[in-house]
Design an enzyme around this catalytic site. Structure first.
Site, PDB file in Angstrom:
ATOM      1  N   LYS A 151     -42.336 -27.282 -99.123  1.00 12.69           N
ATOM      2  CA  LYS A 151     -41.569 -28.107 -98.121  1.00 12.69           C
ATOM      3  C   LYS A 151     -40.515 -28.931 -99.133  1.00 12.69           C
ATOM      4  O   LYS A 151     -39.312 -28.949 -98.576  1.00 12.69           O
ATOM      5  CB  LYS A 151     -42.067 -28.852 -97.362  1.00 12.69           C
TER       6      LYS A 151
ATOM      7  N   LYS B 152     -45.017 -13.359 -89.068  1.00 10.90           N
ATOM      8  CA  LYS B 152     -45.775 -14.067 -88.045  1.00 10.90           C
ATOM      9  C   LYS B 152     -44.921 -14.658 -87.112  1.00 10.90           C
ATOM     10  O   LYS B 152     -43.354 -14.955 -87.222  1.00 10.90           O
ATOM     11  CB  LYS B 152     -46.026 -15.408 -89.093  1.00 10.90           C
TER      12      LYS B 152
ATOM     13  N   LYS C 183     -40.973 -19.648 -84.014  1.00 11.37           N
ATOM     14  CA  LYS C 183     -39.746 -19.966 -83.192  1.00 11.37           C
ATOM     15  C   LYS C 183     -38.484 -19.908 -84.214  1.00 11.37           C
ATOM     16  O   LYS C 183     -37.565 -19.674 -83.637  1.00 11.37           O
ATOM     17  CB  LYS C 183     -40.057 -21.535 -82.614  1.00 11.37           C
TER      18      LYS C 183
END
Ligand code: TRP
Length: 328
Positions: free
Chosen positions: A112, A192, A195
Site C-alpha cells: 500500500k 481475482k 471492483k
C-alpha cells in the site's frame, strides 16, 4: 466459554460476488455456532487518502450489504468501528507490546505504501488497530481472507506479549477461519474478481446486467468451438457453479462440459439460475434497507451500544493491569 468471532471489512462500496462467497456467506453461516461481532472498519479506511464526503455513504452501503446478505442483528452485533472509540484506545496500549520491526515486515504495508506518495503513520500502525478490533472482544476466531494471515499473526503476538507481561491467559490467541469456497476469478478469467478491475459481478447485480456479464464471461480458453470438449477444472464458470449450484447437480454439469454435449452458453444459463436464486433475496433485502435508513441506523446504534459494553469492560481490565489508573 462460547467461541467468539470478530470480523470487519473496509467500506469500499458495494460488494462483489467474490466478497460475498468468500467472506459474507461464511459470516452468515458462522452465526449459528459463534457469538459474532461484525463491524465496518471506517477508521482503517482513512489510513490512505480518502474522500471525506463519500465515506458516510460507503459505510452505510457496507452495513446494508452485511444485513442484506443475512447477517442477523438479532444474533450478531453489527456496528461501525468508530462508534466504539475503545478500539483506538486499546490500539495505543497494544502498540506498546508491538515491535517496530514486526510492523515494518508487513507486506500489505509495503504494497500500500508503494501506491501512496507518502505513507501515513496510521497506515503503518494499521495492524495494531486491527489487533485491537479483535482483542477488545477477546475474540477467539477471525474469519478473514488469506491476505490477512500476517496481520492476524501480529495480533496473536501482541496478545501473547501482553499476557506474558501482565496476566497469563488474559487475551485468547485469535485463530483465523478461512473460507473453503474456491477463489472466484474475475469475468476476464485471469485475475481475482475485483471492483477496481471492472471484472466483477456485484452482489446486488440486477438480472439483466447479470446475464449480460455472464454471457461475456471467460470459460476454458482451449475450448474455442462448441464441439470441443471443455475442462471444468480450469473453467471459472464451473468454479462458480461449485460455490452456488446444488452439489448433486455438479457431476452432471461437469460431464456435459467434458463430453461437449453442452456449449458454454447452456452451462452459463444454469449458473444464471443458481445466481439468481442466491442473489434475489439479497437484492430484495438491500432495497428494503436502503429505503429504510432509520432501521439501519437503529441496528447500528444498538450494535454499537452492545459492543461498547463489552469493549469498556476489557479496557477497564487492561488499564488496571497496565497501571493506567487514577482520578478521571
Ligand atoms: N484488514 C482487514 C481487511 O482489509 C479489515 C479489518 C480491520 C479486519 N479490522 C479487522 C478484519 C478485524 C478482521 C478483523 O480485510
Amino acid at each position: 466459554m462460547r467461541k467468539r468471532i470478530l470480523s470487519g471489512m473496509q467500506p469500499t462500496g458495494e460488494l462483489h460476488l467474490g466478497n460475498y462467497l468468500g467472506a459474507l456467506a461464511n459470516w452468515v453461516r458462522l452465526q449459528d455456532e459463534y457469538d459474532c461481532f461484525f463491524c465496518v472498519v471506517d477508521q482503517h479506511a482513512i489510513t490512505v487518502d480518502h474522500n471525506a464526503r463519500a465515506l458516510p455513504g460507503l459505510v452505510f452501503d457496507m452495513a446494508v450489504s452485511y444485513l442484506a446478505a443475512g447477517v442477523d442483528p438479532e444474533r450478531s452485533t453489527v456496528f461501525i468501528q468508530s462508534a466504539v472509540p475503545e478500539h483506538t484506545e486499546l490500539a495505543w496500549y497494544l502498540a506498546t507490546v508491538t515491535q517496530h520491526g514486526e510492523l515494518s515486515r508487513m507486506t500489505q504495508f509495503k504494497d500500500k505504501s508503494d501506491q501512496q506518495g507518502e505513507a501515513s503513520a496510521a497506515l503503518f500502525t494499521y495492524p495494531v488497530l486491527m489487533a485491537a478490533d479483535i482483542l477488545i472482544y477477546k475474540a477467539t476466531h477471525v474469519p478473514v481472507g488469506e491476505d490477512q494471515t500476517q496481520h492476524l499473526e501480529l495480533a496473536r503476538n501482541a496478545a501473547q506479549r501482553f499476557n506474558g507481561r501482565f496476566q497469563k491467559g488474559f487475551f485468547p490467541l485469535p485463530q483465523g477461519l478461512y473460507s473453503n469456497t474456491p477463489r472466484i476469478m474475475g469475468l476476464d478469467g485471469l485475475r481475482k474478481m475485483s471492483k477496481s478491475l471492472g471484472n466483477h459481478i456485484s452482489m446486488l447485480e440486477e438480472p439483466k446486467p447479470l446475464w449480460k456479464k455472464l454471457a461475456g464471461a471467460y470459460t476454458d480458453p482451449q475450448r474455442t468451438t462448441v464441439t470441443e470438449p471443455g475442462r471444468p477444472e480450469v473453467c471459472n464458470v464451473y468454479r462458480m457453479h461449485t460455490a452456488l449450484t446444488d452439489a448433486a447437480r455438479l457431476p452432471v454439469i461437469a460431464e456435459q462440459c467434458r463430453s461437449a454435449e453442452w456449449g458454454c452458453g447452456h452451462c452459463k444459463k444454469e449458473l444464471e439460475a443458481s445466481l439468481n436464486t442466491a442473489l434475489a433475496p439479497i437484492r430484495e433485502r438491500a432495497k428494503e434497507l436502503k429505503a429504510n435508513r432509520a432501521l439501519v441506523d437503529q441496528i447500528l446504534g444498538d450494535g454499537a451500544s452492545k459492543a461498547r459494553k463489552v469493549a469498556q469492560q476489557t479496557l477497564r481490565e487492561v488499564r488496571e493491569l497496565m497501571g493506567i489508573v487514577g482520578p478521571r
